[in-house]
Write an enzyme that holds these catalytic residues in place. Structure first.
Site, PDB file in Angstrom:
ATOM      1  N   HIS A 283     -15.043   8.265   5.304  1.00  0.00           N
ATOM      2  CA  HIS A 283     -13.648   7.822   5.525  1.00  0.00           C
ATOM      3  C   HIS A 283     -12.915   9.027   6.097  1.00  0.00           C
ATOM      4  O   HIS A 283     -12.392   9.861   5.358  1.00  0.00           O
ATOM      5  CB  HIS A 283     -13.071   7.374   4.173  1.00  0.00           C
ATOM      6  CG  HIS A 283     -11.640   6.956   4.193  1.00  0.00           C
ATOM      7  ND1 HIS A 283     -11.238   5.634   4.062  1.00  0.00           N
ATOM      8  CD2 HIS A 283     -10.485   7.659   4.296  1.00  0.00           C
ATOM      9  CE1 HIS A 283      -9.917   5.559   4.072  1.00  0.00           C
ATOM     10  NE2 HIS A 283      -9.429   6.780   4.213  1.00  0.00           N
TER      11      HIS A 283
ATOM     12  N   ARG B 223      -4.192  -1.645   5.384  1.00  0.00           N
ATOM     13  CA  ARG B 223      -3.799  -0.911   4.178  1.00  0.00           C
ATOM     14  C   ARG B 223      -3.520   0.559   4.502  1.00  0.00           C
ATOM     15  O   ARG B 223      -2.373   0.993   4.550  1.00  0.00           O
ATOM     16  CB  ARG B 223      -4.904  -1.067   3.095  1.00  0.00           C
ATOM     17  CG  ARG B 223      -4.503  -0.596   1.712  1.00  0.00           C
ATOM     18  CD  ARG B 223      -4.572   0.884   1.498  1.00  0.00           C
ATOM     19  NE  ARG B 223      -5.887   1.456   1.756  1.00  0.00           N
ATOM     20  CZ  ARG B 223      -6.121   2.756   1.780  1.00  0.00           C
ATOM     21  NH1 ARG B 223      -5.141   3.623   1.551  1.00  0.00           N
ATOM     22  NH2 ARG B 223      -7.333   3.225   2.051  1.00  0.00           N
ATOM     23  N   ASP B 224      -4.565   1.319   4.792  1.00  0.00           N
ATOM     24  CA  ASP B 224      -4.371   2.755   5.055  1.00  0.00           C
ATOM     25  C   ASP B 224      -3.495   2.938   6.290  1.00  0.00           C
ATOM     26  O   ASP B 224      -2.651   3.846   6.347  1.00  0.00           O
ATOM     27  CB  ASP B 224      -5.744   3.420   5.278  1.00  0.00           C
ATOM     28  CG  ASP B 224      -5.762   4.894   4.914  1.00  0.00           C
ATOM     29  OD1 ASP B 224      -4.684   5.503   4.840  1.00  0.00           O
ATOM     30  OD2 ASP B 224      -6.851   5.440   4.712  1.00  0.00           O
TER      31      ASP B 224
ATOM     32  N   HIS C 198     -10.175  10.892   8.379  1.00  0.00           N
ATOM     33  CA  HIS C 198      -8.905  10.867   9.113  1.00  0.00           C
ATOM     34  C   HIS C 198      -9.031  11.799  10.314  1.00  0.00           C
ATOM     35  O   HIS C 198      -9.801  12.759  10.298  1.00  0.00           O
ATOM     36  CB  HIS C 198      -7.750  11.248   8.176  1.00  0.00           C
ATOM     37  CG  HIS C 198      -7.360  10.115   7.265  1.00  0.00           C
ATOM     38  ND1 HIS C 198      -6.281   9.298   7.506  1.00  0.00           N
ATOM     39  CD2 HIS C 198      -7.937   9.642   6.128  1.00  0.00           C
ATOM     40  CE1 HIS C 198      -6.200   8.381   6.544  1.00  0.00           C
ATOM     41  NE2 HIS C 198      -7.192   8.568   5.691  1.00  0.00           N
TER      42      HIS C 198
ATOM     43  N   CYS D  90      -1.565   9.096   4.810  1.00  0.00           N
ATOM     44  CA  CYS D  90      -1.370   8.888   3.377  1.00  0.00           C
ATOM     45  C   CYS D  90       0.036   9.359   3.025  1.00  0.00           C
ATOM     46  O   CYS D  90       0.420  10.476   3.382  1.00  0.00           O
ATOM     47  CB  CYS D  90      -2.413   9.666   2.582  1.00  0.00           C
ATOM     48  SG  CYS D  90      -2.135   9.553   0.809  1.00  0.00           S
TER      49      CYS D  90
ATOM     50  N   ASN E 144      -6.800   7.179  10.232  1.00  0.00           N
ATOM     51  CA  ASN E 144      -8.265   7.253  10.179  1.00  0.00           C
ATOM     52  C   ASN E 144      -8.800   7.307  11.604  1.00  0.00           C
ATOM     53  O   ASN E 144      -8.089   7.003  12.552  1.00  0.00           O
ATOM     54  CB  ASN E 144      -8.833   5.969   9.555  1.00  0.00           C
ATOM     55  CG  ASN E 144      -8.415   5.820   8.130  1.00  0.00           C
ATOM     56  OD1 ASN E 144      -7.308   5.391   7.857  1.00  0.00           O
ATOM     57  ND2 ASN E 144      -9.282   6.193   7.233  1.00  0.00           N
TER      58      ASN E 144
HETATM   59  P1  HMG Z   1       3.060   5.807 -12.812  1.00  0.00           P
HETATM   60  O1  HMG Z   1       4.518   5.858 -12.502  1.00  0.00           O
HETATM   61  O2  HMG Z   1       2.408   7.006 -13.415  1.00  0.00           O
HETATM   62  O3  HMG Z   1       2.688   4.509 -13.667  1.00  0.00           O
HETATM   63  O4  HMG Z   1       2.331   5.436 -11.456  1.00  0.00           O
HETATM   64  P2  HMG Z   1       3.030   4.060 -15.127  1.00  0.00           P
HETATM   65  O5  HMG Z   1       1.795   3.439 -15.674  1.00  0.00           O
HETATM   66  O6  HMG Z   1       3.696   5.169 -15.896  1.00  0.00           O
HETATM   67  O7  HMG Z   1       4.103   2.898 -14.862  1.00  0.00           O
HETATM   68  C1  HMG Z   1       5.383   3.163 -14.342  1.00  0.00           C
HETATM   69  C2  HMG Z   1       5.951   1.906 -13.716  1.00  0.00           C
HETATM   70  O8  HMG Z   1       5.106   1.473 -12.638  1.00  0.00           O
HETATM   71  C3  HMG Z   1       6.003   0.720 -14.699  1.00  0.00           C
HETATM   72  O9  HMG Z   1       7.086  -0.107 -14.286  1.00  0.00           O
HETATM   73  C4  HMG Z   1       4.732  -0.018 -14.377  1.00  0.00           C
HETATM   74  O10 HMG Z   1       4.778  -1.388 -14.736  1.00  0.00           O
HETATM   75  C5  HMG Z   1       4.632   0.146 -12.873  1.00  0.00           C
HETATM   76  P3  HMG Z   1       8.540   0.016 -14.975  1.00  0.00           P
HETATM   77  O11 HMG Z   1       8.271  -0.233 -16.445  1.00  0.00           O
HETATM   78  O12 HMG Z   1       9.031   1.415 -14.704  1.00  0.00           O
HETATM   79  O13 HMG Z   1       9.332  -1.048 -14.277  1.00  0.00           O
HETATM   80  N1  HMG Z   1       3.249   0.035 -12.391  1.00  0.00           N
HETATM   81  C6  HMG Z   1       2.849  -0.792 -11.404  1.00  0.00           C
HETATM   82  N2  HMG Z   1       3.530  -1.687 -10.636  1.00  0.00           N
HETATM   83  C7  HMG Z   1       2.817  -2.372  -9.735  1.00  0.00           C
HETATM   84  N3  HMG Z   1       1.479  -2.218  -9.544  1.00  0.00           N
HETATM   85  C8  HMG Z   1       0.779  -1.346 -10.282  1.00  0.00           C
HETATM   86  C9  HMG Z   1       1.481  -0.595 -11.256  1.00  0.00           C
HETATM   87  N4  HMG Z   1       1.088   0.355 -12.146  1.00  0.00           N
HETATM   88  C10 HMG Z   1       2.179   0.728 -12.833  1.00  0.00           C
HETATM   89  N5  HMG Z   1      -0.535  -1.196 -10.082  1.00  0.00           N
HETATM   90  C11 HMG Z   1       0.513   4.583 -10.143  1.00  0.00           C
HETATM   91  C12 HMG Z   1       0.899   5.371 -11.376  1.00  0.00           C
HETATM   92  C13 HMG Z   1      -0.979   4.758  -9.933  1.00  0.00           C
HETATM   93  C14 HMG Z   1       0.846   3.115 -10.334  1.00  0.00           C
HETATM   94  C15 HMG Z   1       1.328   5.149  -8.945  1.00  0.00           C
HETATM   95  O14 HMG Z   1       1.133   6.528  -8.890  1.00  0.00           O
HETATM   96  C16 HMG Z   1       0.931   4.538  -7.641  1.00  0.00           C
HETATM   97  O15 HMG Z   1       1.183   3.351  -7.388  1.00  0.00           O
HETATM   98  N6  HMG Z   1       0.306   5.335  -6.735  1.00  0.00           N
HETATM   99  C17 HMG Z   1      -0.193   4.806  -5.508  1.00  0.00           C
HETATM  100  C18 HMG Z   1      -0.251   5.832  -4.465  1.00  0.00           C
HETATM  101  C19 HMG Z   1      -0.864   5.243  -3.219  1.00  0.00           C
HETATM  102  O16 HMG Z   1      -0.901   4.041  -3.008  1.00  0.00           O
HETATM  103  N7  HMG Z   1      -1.367   6.143  -2.342  1.00  0.00           N
HETATM  104  C20 HMG Z   1      -1.987   5.744  -1.125  1.00  0.00           C
HETATM  105  C21 HMG Z   1      -3.315   5.102  -1.320  1.00  0.00           C
HETATM  106  S1  HMG Z   1      -4.631   6.262  -1.601  1.00  0.00           S
HETATM  107  C22 HMG Z   1      -5.063   6.808  -0.015  1.00  0.00           C
HETATM  108  O17 HMG Z   1      -4.416   6.491   0.950  1.00  0.00           O
HETATM  109  C23 HMG Z   1      -6.320   7.624   0.142  1.00  0.00           C
HETATM  110  C24 HMG Z   1      -7.503   6.825   0.683  1.00  0.00           C
HETATM  111  O18 HMG Z   1      -7.187   6.213   1.920  1.00  0.00           O
HETATM  112  C25 HMG Z   1      -8.704   7.764   0.867  1.00  0.00           C
HETATM  113  C26 HMG Z   1      -8.341   9.029   1.656  1.00  0.00           C
HETATM  114  O19 HMG Z   1      -7.968   8.918   2.830  1.00  0.00           O
HETATM  115  O20 HMG Z   1      -8.405  10.069   1.060  1.00  0.00           O
HETATM  116  C27 HMG Z   1      -7.911   5.709  -0.288  1.00  0.00           C
HETATM  117 MG    MG Z   2      -7.286   7.224   3.844  1.00  0.00          MG
END
Ligand code: HMG
Ligand code: MG
Length: 312
Positions: free
Chosen positions: A212, A18-19, A214, A245, A254
């Protein structure tokens, strides 16, 4: 640094699929992801974060989430958990439909990062997570909580430890069984990580915390050592040091799982992981991505093997 009450064993949460892969520019086929997860289980990993149910518009690489999770869960390795990220109820419902038994919500201790990563404020994100944790409780699904930017933010710089503590306490109160503390951009060092942990541990018991870290600045192993000293016994890691990220420009992977295992085994701490098989897996996935493993330990082990072969 005082290394005193070291745990006899540590649980490693493998986040490579994933990450590690979420930031890959080239499309990684689902076949490769599924095989990676299977190889990691063969190497002894017991918790393997399989994918994330986020918007495919935001993170296209995870767009095959349902296929990957369904295929992995069709042939699960015994005793292995396959958690997935779910940012909201929509993601949770899709994960549940694909068979997830464990999910993770992910917030941040920095407002700007929260906006960039999940398009809402910290307070809004916590309100979004609450129905996820409630639905998960009803479905008997475990929930882990992540906090990003626990020491540094790519947009705001240093992050105050009390901010992390506040988010951690709320995630715990919501029912997260563990809070994973993310040094997203790897700017932490043993002193800043220690200050952050001291603040968080005032509201969350240490046995509910995970590190966690990096490795952008090469400090991840040092931060693990400092956290071990504070009583943390769960660490997230990414095979081959893959990753970053998408919403933290320049952030690298990481701590490599091989580096973490080498460190822990060298300190007499059990992990249940076979380092040789893990290095094979790091070499395999790196080759699939057309590069050498980023991890120092994988490189050293591979060089030693090559030397031994040429001596024979
Ligand atoms: P948004 O655009 O604000 O969402 O995104 P919305 O609720 O306004 O919906 C907009 C559209 O997205 C709609 O579709 C929804 O159905 C769809 P449309 O009507 O336009 O066709 N939608 C989705 N589709 C699939 N799966 C879903 C989903 N939710 C809404 N779950 C949202 C908000 C959170 C979805 C978006 O910002 C997003 O997906 N962000 C993810 C970012 C991400 O994955 N970042 C990396 C992971 S975090 C990380 O790496 C850090 C970590 O490792 C720890 C660290 O290292 O710090 C964990
Ligand atoms: Mg991370």
């Amino acid at each position: 640094m005082m290394i005193s009450n070291l745990p006899s064993s540590v649980r490693i949460v493998e986040v490579g699929p994933r990450d590690g892969l979420q930031n890959e520019k080239q499309v990684v086929p689902a076949d490769v992801k599924v095989e990676l997860i299977s190889r990691l289980a063969d190497a002894g990993l017991k918790t393997i974060e399989a994918t994330s149910f986020v918007s495919p518009k935001w993170v296209p690489q995870m767009g095959d989430n349902t296929e990957v999770l369904t295929r992995v869960l069709a042939q699960p390795a015994p005793g292995v958990a396959y958690p997935v990220l779910t940012p909201n109820l929509k993601g949770f419902e899709a994960a549940l439909a694909a068979g997830a038994r464990e999910v993770a919500v992910f917030g941040a201790a920095s407002e700007s990062f929260s906006q960039k990563n999940i398009n809402c404020s910290i307070a809004e994100s916590l309100e979004r997570f609450r129905p996820v944790t409630e639905a998960a409780r009803t479905a008997g699904v475990k929930v882990r909580g992540y906090i990003s930017c626990v020491v540094g933010c790519p947009y705001e710089g240093a992050v105050a430890p009390h901010k992390v503590a506040e988010v951690a306490a709320t995630l715990l109160e919501m029912g997260c069984y563990e809070i994973s503390l993310g040094d997203t951009i790897g700017t932490g060092n043993p002193a800043s990580v220690r200050r952050m942990l001291e603040a968080v541990m005032r509201s969350v018991p240490v046995d509910k915390l995970a590190g966690h870290y990096h490795d952008t600045y090469g400090m991840a192993a040092a931060n693990v050592a400092a956290s071990l000293d504070m009583g943390v016994a769960v660490f997230d890691a990414s095979v081959g040091g893959l990753g970053g990220c998408p919403y933290a420009a320049g952030a690298s992977g990481n701590v490599a799982t091989e580096d973490l295992v080498w460190l822990l085994h060298g300190m007499g701490i059990a992990t249940g992981i076979d380092l040789d098989r893990l290095v094979d897996t790091a070499a395999w996935i790196s080759a699939q991505l057309g590069r050498e493993p980023a991890s120092r330990v994988a490189r050293a082990v591979l060089a030693k093997r090559a030397q031994a072969r040429s001596a024979n």
